[in-house]
Write a protein that holds these residues in place. Structure first.
Motif, PDB file in Angstrom:
ATOM      1  N   ALA A   1       0.767  -1.130  -0.071  1.00  0.00           N
ATOM      2  CA  ALA A   1      -0.098  -0.071   0.109  1.00  0.00           C
ATOM      3  C   ALA A   1       0.920   1.220   0.068  1.00  0.00           C
ATOM      4  O   ALA A   1       0.633   2.344  -0.675  1.00  0.00           O
ATOM      5  CB  ALA A   1      -0.825   0.072   1.245  1.00  0.00           C
ATOM      6  N   GLY A   2       1.879   1.120   0.659  1.00  0.00           N
ATOM      7  CA  GLY A   2       2.948   2.354   0.798  1.00  0.00           C
ATOM      8  C   GLY A   2       3.474   2.690  -0.618  1.00  0.00           C
ATOM      9  O   GLY A   2       3.741   3.691  -1.094  1.00  0.00           O
TER      10      GLY A   2
ATOM     11  N   ILE B   1       2.376   1.931  -3.516  1.00  0.00           N
ATOM     12  CA  ILE B   1       1.239   2.434  -4.347  1.00  0.00           C
ATOM     13  C   ILE B   1       1.171   3.844  -3.951  1.00  0.00           C
ATOM     14  O   ILE B   1       1.231   5.011  -4.882  1.00  0.00           O
ATOM     15  CB  ILE B   1      -0.052   1.732  -4.015  1.00  0.00           C
ATOM     16  N   HIS B   2       1.138   4.308  -2.919  1.00  0.00           N
ATOM     17  CA  HIS B   2       0.895   5.716  -2.410  1.00  0.00           C
ATOM     18  C   HIS B   2       2.210   6.706  -2.801  1.00  0.00           C
ATOM     19  O   HIS B   2       2.098   7.613  -3.477  1.00  0.00           O
ATOM     20  CB  HIS B   2       0.808   5.924  -1.068  1.00  0.00           C
ATOM     21  N   LEU B   3       3.468   5.917  -2.650  1.00  0.00           N
ATOM     22  CA  LEU B   3       4.549   6.629  -2.930  1.00  0.00           C
ATOM     23  C   LEU B   3       4.725   6.866  -4.640  1.00  0.00           C
ATOM     24  O   LEU B   3       5.152   7.718  -4.955  1.00  0.00           O
ATOM     25  CB  LEU B   3       5.995   5.554  -2.628  1.00  0.00           C
ATOM     26  N   THR B   4       4.324   5.774  -5.252  1.00  0.00           N
ATOM     27  CA  THR B   4       4.120   6.084  -6.719  1.00  0.00           C
ATOM     28  C   THR B   4       3.185   7.259  -6.994  1.00  0.00           C
ATOM     29  O   THR B   4       3.474   8.062  -7.909  1.00  0.00           O
ATOM     30  CB  THR B   4       3.409   4.629  -7.343  1.00  0.00           C
ATOM     31  N   GLU B   5       2.214   7.498  -6.264  1.00  0.00           N
ATOM     32  CA  GLU B   5       1.109   8.556  -6.639  1.00  0.00           C
ATOM     33  C   GLU B   5       2.033   9.751  -6.387  1.00  0.00           C
ATOM     34  O   GLU B   5       2.107  10.651  -7.102  1.00  0.00           O
ATOM     35  CB  GLU B   5      -0.062   8.171  -6.082  1.00  0.00           C
ATOM     36  N   THR B   6       2.657  10.102  -5.119  1.00  0.00           N
ATOM     37  CA  THR B   6       3.237  11.278  -4.630  1.00  0.00           C
ATOM     38  C   THR B   6       4.400  11.483  -5.564  1.00  0.00           C
ATOM     39  O   THR B   6       4.532  12.712  -5.957  1.00  0.00           O
ATOM     40  CB  THR B   6       3.774  11.169  -3.478  1.00  0.00           C
TER      41      THR B   6
ATOM     42  N   ARG C   1      -2.064   3.167 -10.573  1.00  0.00           N
ATOM     43  CA  ARG C   1      -2.027   1.559  -9.916  1.00  0.00           C
ATOM     44  C   ARG C   1      -2.576   0.798 -10.776  1.00  0.00           C
ATOM     45  O   ARG C   1      -4.041   0.969 -10.716  1.00  0.00           O
ATOM     46  CB  ARG C   1      -2.607   1.727  -8.475  1.00  0.00           C
TER      47      ARG C   1
END
Ligand code: NAD
Length: 283
Positions: free
Chosen positions: A158-159, A161-166, A247
């Motif tokens: 989950a981290g 995926i979030h890091l990908t977006e930021t 994602r």
């Protein structure tokens, strides 16, 4: 002409499974590839089998400074860097959170979340300076929904995926795209590793995993490493130049929920039971 002619790619976790399939697909599409792993024997053998446009470098993705060596090799041997696939991974720990060890948690976070962070930072520095590049991170359906895997692994994914977006948000205007592929149940050695098998034994478990994965999702076959590799080819190619911060699940429909054949198709009978029960109740 291949979809990745002239592209220079670095792939982690390239000795096995999804990374190995992606290295093969990239070579087939005309790219040059630096394969990275900690399984040197398997990584070196694969790179050799792929010919002059492939080479192998030992990289432990959890170690600060390690991926930079591979990026440098890509530059020296192939003349630059266009694609970085942060894919290396371990199964994480299994079992109750009440019994989980801090050591196990830290190890899973180090390979997955820290590894991807270190990769984005190192690859992003080169790509931002040159004004183009594509970074692809391996997430998981376990990072999209709870209970597909263990606590630490799921949280790490989950981290990622979030890091990908930021990172995509920050680096997009510098010409760098960042996306996450989220595999479903893919028949690889990772499940054998989870069972405590060594690297060679784990490879022998793949066929068994393909059989167990054949009926878990709406698409009734096992997910294969090449299913993921094909998306990574697209995300590394210029055909995906307007795709960033995404994602993307490749899971045979696993995340659409409980299988229709196991649940809703029986709904008419269930509703009839409710009607019968209520009509038999005394007024
Ligand atoms: N197979 C699945 O069902 C599935 C589902 C979702 C996500 N994933 C993810 O896909 C990625 C690839 O896994 P796979 O299924 O191909 O498994 P795999 O076990 O076949 O391959 C993983 C590779 O990563 C390497 N590796 C492990 N730790 C490393 C480290 N610290 N540094 C560098 N390399 C390291 C291993 O040696 C191995 O070659 C992982 O990130 C995994 O979490 C797999």
């Amino acid at each position: 002409m291949g979809q990745l002619e002239q592209k220079r790619a670095v792939i982690t976790g390239a000795a096995s499974g999804i990374g190995a399939a992606t290295a093969k697909a990239y070579i087939a599409e005309g790219a040059s590839v630096v394969l990275c792993d900690i399984d040197d024997a398997r990584g070196e053998a694969l790179a050799k089998s792929l010919g002059d446009q492939a080479t192998y470098v030992h990289v432990d993705v959890a170690e600060e400074g390690a991926i930079e060596v591979a990026l440098e090799v890509s530059n020296e041997r192939f003349g630059g860097l266009d694609v970085l696939f942060n894919n290396a991974g371990t199964p994480g720990t299994i079992g109750s959170i009440l019994e989980a060890s801090v050591e196990g948690f830290d190890q899973t976070m180090a390979v997955h979340l820290r590894g991807v962070f270190l990769g984005i930072r190192a690859g992003g520095r080169i790509m931002a300076a040159q004004g183009h590049g594509s970074i692809i991170n391996t997430g998981s359906v376990a990072g999209l929904q709870a209970n597909f895997a263990g606590h630490d692994y799921s949280a790490a994914k989950a981290g990622i995926i979030h890091l990908t977006e930021t990172a995509a948000n920050e680096l997009g205007e510098l010409g760098v795209r960042v996306n996450a592929v989220c595999p479903g149940f893919i028949a690889t050695a990772i499940f054998g590793r989870a069972a405590g098998l060594d690297a060679d034994q784990a490879q022998k478990s793949i066929e068994l995993m393909a059989m167990s994965a054949a009926d878990v999702a709406p698409i009734r076959r096992a997910g294969l490493p090449m299913d993921i590799a094909q998306l990574v080819v697209f995300l590394g190619s210029d055909a995906s130049s307007f795709v960033t911060g995404q994602r993307i699940a490749v899971d045979g429909g696993l995340t659409t929920g409980r299988l229709y054949r196991d649940s809703l198709k029986n709904a008419p009978e269930g509703l009839a039971l409710i009607r019968d029960a209520v009509s038999s109740m005394a007024e």
